[in-house]
Scaffold this motif. Structure first.
Motif, PDB file in Angstrom:
ATOM      1  N   PRO A  21      39.331  44.087  45.929  1.00  0.00           N
ATOM      2  CA  PRO A  21      38.254  43.218  45.469  1.00  0.00           C
ATOM      3  C   PRO A  21      38.222  43.062  43.956  1.00  0.00           C
ATOM      4  O   PRO A  21      38.735  43.894  43.210  1.00  0.00           O
ATOM      5  CB  PRO A  21      37.001  43.940  45.963  1.00  0.00           C
ATOM      6  CG  PRO A  21      37.398  45.388  45.962  1.00  0.00           C
ATOM      7  CD  PRO A  21      38.865  45.417  46.326  1.00  0.00           C
ATOM      8  N   ARG A  22      37.558  41.986  43.530  1.00  0.00           N
ATOM      9  CA  ARG A  22      37.117  41.865  42.150  1.00  0.00           C
ATOM     10  C   ARG A  22      35.834  42.689  42.001  1.00  0.00           C
ATOM     11  O   ARG A  22      35.388  43.358  42.922  1.00  0.00           O
ATOM     12  CB  ARG A  22      36.859  40.392  41.810  1.00  0.00           C
ATOM     13  CG  ARG A  22      38.083  39.613  41.428  1.00  0.00           C
ATOM     14  CD  ARG A  22      38.609  40.041  40.064  1.00  0.00           C
ATOM     15  NE  ARG A  22      39.842  39.342  39.714  1.00  0.00           N
ATOM     16  CZ  ARG A  22      40.892  39.924  39.177  1.00  0.00           C
ATOM     17  NH1 ARG A  22      40.893  41.218  38.924  1.00  0.00           N
ATOM     18  NH2 ARG A  22      41.960  39.232  38.867  1.00  0.00           N
ATOM     19  N   ALA A  23      35.237  42.633  40.815  1.00  0.00           N
ATOM     20  CA  ALA A  23      34.008  43.379  40.564  1.00  0.00           C
ATOM     21  C   ALA A  23      32.930  42.968  41.568  1.00  0.00           C
ATOM     22  O   ALA A  23      32.859  41.814  42.003  1.00  0.00           O
ATOM     23  CB  ALA A  23      33.522  43.120  39.139  1.00  0.00           C
ATOM     24  N   PHE A  24      32.076  43.916  41.916  1.00  0.00           N
ATOM     25  CA  PHE A  24      31.020  43.653  42.887  1.00  0.00           C
ATOM     26  C   PHE A  24      29.840  42.949  42.230  1.00  0.00           C
ATOM     27  O   PHE A  24      29.418  43.317  41.120  1.00  0.00           O
ATOM     28  CB  PHE A  24      30.542  44.965  43.518  1.00  0.00           C
ATOM     29  CG  PHE A  24      31.617  45.730  44.226  1.00  0.00           C
ATOM     30  CD1 PHE A  24      32.581  45.077  44.975  1.00  0.00           C
ATOM     31  CD2 PHE A  24      31.662  47.111  44.150  1.00  0.00           C
ATOM     32  CE1 PHE A  24      33.569  45.774  45.631  1.00  0.00           C
ATOM     33  CE2 PHE A  24      32.638  47.828  44.807  1.00  0.00           C
ATOM     34  CZ  PHE A  24      33.603  47.165  45.550  1.00  0.00           C
ATOM     35  N   MET A  25      29.268  41.995  42.927  1.00  0.00           N
ATOM     36  CA  MET A  25      28.044  41.360  42.451  1.00  0.00           C
ATOM     37  C   MET A  25      26.937  42.384  42.231  1.00  0.00           C
ATOM     38  O   MET A  25      26.085  42.223  41.346  1.00  0.00           O
ATOM     39  CB  MET A  25      27.588  40.298  43.443  1.00  0.00           C
ATOM     40  CG  MET A  25      28.512  39.094  43.536  1.00  0.00           C
ATOM     41  SD  MET A  25      27.984  37.931  44.823  1.00  0.00           S
ATOM     42  CE  MET A  25      29.291  36.702  44.712  1.00  0.00           C
ATOM     43  N   GLN A  62      44.597  53.499  40.724  1.00  0.00           N
ATOM     44  CA  GLN A  62      44.619  52.741  41.974  1.00  0.00           C
ATOM     45  C   GLN A  62      46.055  52.404  42.396  1.00  0.00           C
ATOM     46  O   GLN A  62      46.387  52.469  43.593  1.00  0.00           O
ATOM     47  CB  GLN A  62      43.798  51.453  41.825  1.00  0.00           C
ATOM     48  CG  GLN A  62      42.296  51.671  41.665  1.00  0.00           C
ATOM     49  CD  GLN A  62      41.610  52.048  42.970  1.00  0.00           C
ATOM     50  OE1 GLN A  62      42.220  52.570  43.902  1.00  0.00           O
ATOM     51  NE2 GLN A  62      40.312  51.794  43.036  1.00  0.00           N
ATOM     52  N   ARG A  63      46.893  52.060  41.442  1.00  0.00           N
ATOM     53  CA  ARG A  63      48.293  51.785  41.794  1.00  0.00           C
ATOM     54  C   ARG A  63      48.956  53.026  42.396  1.00  0.00           C
ATOM     55  O   ARG A  63      49.686  52.951  43.391  1.00  0.00           O
ATOM     56  CB  ARG A  63      49.073  51.341  40.558  1.00  0.00           C
ATOM     57  CG  ARG A  63      48.756  49.937  40.071  1.00  0.00           C
ATOM     58  CD  ARG A  63      49.792  49.487  39.060  1.00  0.00           C
ATOM     59  NE  ARG A  63      49.444  48.193  38.479  1.00  0.00           N
ATOM     60  CZ  ARG A  63      49.043  48.009  37.235  1.00  0.00           C
ATOM     61  NH1 ARG A  63      48.976  49.046  36.397  1.00  0.00           N
ATOM     62  NH2 ARG A  63      48.733  46.806  36.787  1.00  0.00           N
ATOM     63  N   GLU A  64      48.733  54.162  41.755  1.00  0.00           N
ATOM     64  CA  GLU A  64      49.331  55.405  42.251  1.00  0.00           C
ATOM     65  C   GLU A  64      48.804  55.759  43.640  1.00  0.00           C
ATOM     66  O   GLU A  64      49.557  56.256  44.494  1.00  0.00           O
ATOM     67  CB  GLU A  64      49.055  56.536  41.264  1.00  0.00           C
ATOM     68  CG  GLU A  64      49.812  56.382  39.952  1.00  0.00           C
ATOM     69  CD  GLU A  64      49.279  57.273  38.847  1.00  0.00           C
ATOM     70  OE1 GLU A  64      48.354  58.093  39.128  1.00  0.00           O
ATOM     71  OE2 GLU A  64      49.761  57.163  37.701  1.00  0.00           O
ATOM     72  N   LEU A 108      40.451  51.008  49.968  1.00  0.00           N
ATOM     73  CA  LEU A 108      39.685  50.180  49.038  1.00  0.00           C
ATOM     74  C   LEU A 108      40.295  50.371  47.659  1.00  0.00           C
ATOM     75  O   LEU A 108      40.156  51.417  47.042  1.00  0.00           O
ATOM     76  CB  LEU A 108      38.215  50.569  49.040  1.00  0.00           C
ATOM     77  CG  LEU A 108      37.325  49.698  48.154  1.00  0.00           C
ATOM     78  CD1 LEU A 108      37.253  48.276  48.687  1.00  0.00           C
ATOM     79  CD2 LEU A 108      35.930  50.294  48.032  1.00  0.00           C
ATOM     80  N   SER A 109      40.978  49.340  47.170  1.00  0.00           N
ATOM     81  CA  SER A 109      41.684  49.400  45.903  1.00  0.00           C
ATOM     82  C   SER A 109      40.993  48.463  44.911  1.00  0.00           C
ATOM     83  O   SER A 109      39.765  48.407  44.858  1.00  0.00           O
ATOM     84  CB  SER A 109      43.159  49.036  46.128  1.00  0.00           C
ATOM     85  OG  SER A 109      43.920  49.162  44.959  1.00  0.00           O
ATOM     86  N   LEU A 167      38.826  54.360  56.621  1.00  0.00           N
ATOM     87  CA  LEU A 167      38.564  53.613  55.396  1.00  0.00           C
ATOM     88  C   LEU A 167      38.611  54.610  54.251  1.00  0.00           C
ATOM     89  O   LEU A 167      37.787  55.526  54.180  1.00  0.00           O
ATOM     90  CB  LEU A 167      37.208  52.923  55.440  1.00  0.00           C
ATOM     91  CG  LEU A 167      36.835  52.158  54.161  1.00  0.00           C
ATOM     92  CD1 LEU A 167      37.781  50.980  53.935  1.00  0.00           C
ATOM     93  CD2 LEU A 167      35.384  51.685  54.194  1.00  0.00           C
ATOM     94  N   VAL A 168      39.564  54.436  53.359  1.00  0.00           N
ATOM     95  CA  VAL A 168      39.799  55.375  52.267  1.00  0.00           C
ATOM     96  C   VAL A 168      39.085  54.874  51.018  1.00  0.00           C
ATOM     97  O   VAL A 168      39.471  53.858  50.428  1.00  0.00           O
ATOM     98  CB  VAL A 168      41.307  55.541  51.989  1.00  0.00           C
ATOM     99  CG1 VAL A 168      41.528  56.487  50.813  1.00  0.00           C
ATOM    100  CG2 VAL A 168      42.020  56.059  53.239  1.00  0.00           C
TER     101      VAL A 168
END
Length: 289
Positions: A132-136, A113-115, A95-96, A65-66
């Motif tokens: 993911p979207r923003a974390f709760m 993140q794209r790179e 995890l992007s 898991l990166v």
């Protein structure tokens, strides 16, 4: 063996907790005290800037898991990918962020993140991207002001975001790390509904059973507060991201997470109920008023 990098972070610690219930797992940490020691969690300490420690962490590892956290240090991402390839790792789960799919998102963090994704694609190692979207759990940044003042301070009161529970992201990561058939796929991970900061505040108040006041921050005040915690380029990128949220770019829920987990995504109300203690009034904690 599965290696979890960023193992004491928001997602990594949940992934380690879930994986360790059924199998040995290796947790890469920097220099903070690890919350677990001993089997089935093998804690290894390392530095993304030190190839020797990364090589040792990757030894005998099948999947990684990166998780990296510094957009100003893309060499950290490169070092992890290089070490994984040298060690014969067969699967990289990155995890992007879902912003990478938005052509209008061109801030520092999204470009980073794209790179990082491109680098993994080019590595020759099988990959899966979690976006993911923003974390709760970002709402925990309100905890102190809620405890002491009954106030939430945030920018853009009416900006919707389909925020996701970090525990759901962690469970998705575990599925991808342990099951076949996820290679070469990218998964959008959102919560079940778009909520604005104002609506999140209302739900939190209902859960806590006491009124909360929402104070909307200006762009300048938001930037100033972020710059007190982050380098200026990162703070500016976070503000630009918030402005995209205001424009509606982050409000659409996606059904990928429920399909991946075989159950509905957790709601923000559920997250708030499970973390209500973090927002407990100061007097209840014995803290000075």
């Amino acid at each position: 063996m599965i290696l979890v990098t960023g193992a004491t972070g928001t997602i990594g610690r949940h992934v380690v907790d879930v994986l360790s219930r059924t199998r040995p797992v290796r947790a890469l940490v920097h220099d903070r005290q690890a919350p677990w020691e001993g089997a089935p969690v093998q804690v290894v300490r390392g530095d993304y800037a030190d190839p020797r420690t990364l090589a040792a962490a990757m030894d005998g590892v099948r999947a990684v898991l990166v998780v990296t956290n510094d957009p100003l240090r893309p060499e950290h991402d490169a070092g992890l990918v290089t070490a994984a390839a040298a060690a014969g790792v067969r699967h990289l789960v990155k995890l992007s962020a879902l912003a990478v799919t938005d052509p209008d998102a061109d801030d520092l963090i999204t470009r980073w993140q794209r790179e990082a994704e491109d680098r993994i694609r080019a590595s020759g190692t099988a990959w899966t991207f979690l976006r993911p979207r923003a974390f709760m759990s970002n709402a925990l940044s309100w905890a102190r002001s809620v405890r002491h003042e009954g106030v939430v301070r945030a920018p853009f009161a009416d900006a919707p975001n389909a925020t996701v529970d970090p525990r759901d992201v962690a469970h998705a990561a575990v599925r991808v790390l342990t099951e076949p058939g996820h290679e070469g796929r990218a998964y959008a991970l959102t919560g079940p509904e778009p909520l604005t900061p104002l609506r999140q505040t209302e739900i939190l108040a209902d859960v806590l059973g006491r009124p909360l006041r929402f104070v909307e921050l200006s762009r300048e005040e938001h930037l100033r507060r972020l710059a007190a915690r982050h380098p200026e380029p990162v703070a500016e990128a976070l503000v630009r991201s918030a402005e995209r949220q205001l424009a509606g770019a982050k409000g659409r829920p996606d059904d990928t997470l429920p399909r991946l987990l075989g159950r509905p995504a957790r709601t923000y109300r559920r997250w708030a109920e499970d973390h209500a203690d973090a927002f407990a009034p100061a007097a209840a904690e014995g803290e000075p008023q």
